[in-house]
Design a protein around this motif. Structure first.
Motif, short mmCIF file in Angstrom:
data_model
loop_
_atom_site.label_atom_id
_atom_site.label_comp_id
_atom_site.label_asym_id
_atom_site.label_seq_id
_atom_site.Cartn_x
_atom_site.Cartn_y
_atom_site.Cartn_z
N ARG A 230 0.85 -1.20 0.00
CA ARG A 230 0.00 0.00 0.00
C ARG A 230 0.88 1.25 0.00
O ARG A 230 2.01 1.23 0.45
N GLU A 231 0.31 2.32 -0.51
CA GLU A 231 1.02 3.60 -0.52
C GLU A 231 0.96 4.22 0.88
O GLU A 231 -0.11 4.30 1.48
N SER A 232 2.09 4.63 1.38
CA SER A 232 2.11 5.31 2.67
C SER A 232 2.90 6.61 2.55
O SER A 232 3.77 6.74 1.70
N GLY A 233 2.53 7.55 3.40
CA GLY A 233 3.18 8.85 3.37
C GLY A 233 2.65 9.74 4.46
O GLY A 233 2.24 9.26 5.52
N THR A 234 2.65 11.04 4.19
CA THR A 234 2.14 12.01 5.17
C THR A 234 1.16 12.94 4.50
O THR A 234 1.21 13.17 3.29
N ILE A 235 0.26 13.48 5.30
CA ILE A 235 -0.66 14.51 4.83
C ILE A 235 -0.48 15.72 5.75
O ILE A 235 -0.41 15.58 6.96
N ALA A 236 -0.36 16.88 5.12
CA ALA A 236 -0.33 18.13 5.85
C ALA A 236 -1.73 18.74 5.71
O ALA A 236 -2.11 19.19 4.63
#
Length: 162
Positions: A51-57
């Motif tokens: 799965r795609e993982s990252g951050t959200i601001a």
């Protein structure tokens, strides 16, 4: 006369069995509903392989959702100008959160310990509700206390981490 005593004992036994069967079914259905409600989000957070993982601001919040730019962390994930995250007590404008993208959508869910615990909050509520049924309907106080303790610990841990 002996047949009347035997008949009333048989009726009592049948009613007791009926109560146990009905209350046991209700308790199991409550727990299944809690798992079902939790799994909709939990499987995205717990099964992250591929799965795609990252951050959200978070830059904007509406009535039900917040949005902001997505910055990828995992390989193969693409940056997005804007993704949506459910607005709840754990999401505030101006904050950055680690997230997992729901496949095929522009929606994300929180990841990490906070995301896992928050995803299982419905199960914590179901444990609390089922503990009342187990204690009152099944007359099993020890298992009811264990269920209530687990439900309380889960809900408390989720809100402490968030």
């Amino acid at each position: 006369m002996p047949s009347a005593v035997v008949s009333s004992q048989g009726a009592f036994t049948a009613l007791r069995f009926g109560r146990l069967a009905a209350m046991g079914t209700v308790a199991v259905l409550i727990l299944i509903a809690g798992v079902w409600a939790s799994w909709g989000t939990a499987h995205h957070v717990m099964l992250t392989k591929g799965r795609e993982s990252g951050t959200i601001a978070v830059t904007r919040c509406g009535a039900d959702t917040c949005s902001g730019p997505y910055t990828p962390v995992s390989q193969g994930s693409q940056p997005r100008r804007s993704v949506l995250i459910e607005k709840n007590v754990a999401v505030r404008k101006g904050q950055t959160y680690t997230v997992v993208v729901k496949p095929g959508t522009g929606e994300v869910v929180r990841s990490g310990p906070a995301g896992v615990l928050y995803a299982w909050v419905p199960l914590g509520g179901a444990l609390l509700l089922a503990s009342v049924v187990v204690a009152g309907g099944l007359r099993r106080t020890r298992p009811a206390w264990v269920m209530a303790g687990l439900g309380t610990a889960l809900v408390t841990a989720a809100f402490a981490v968030i």
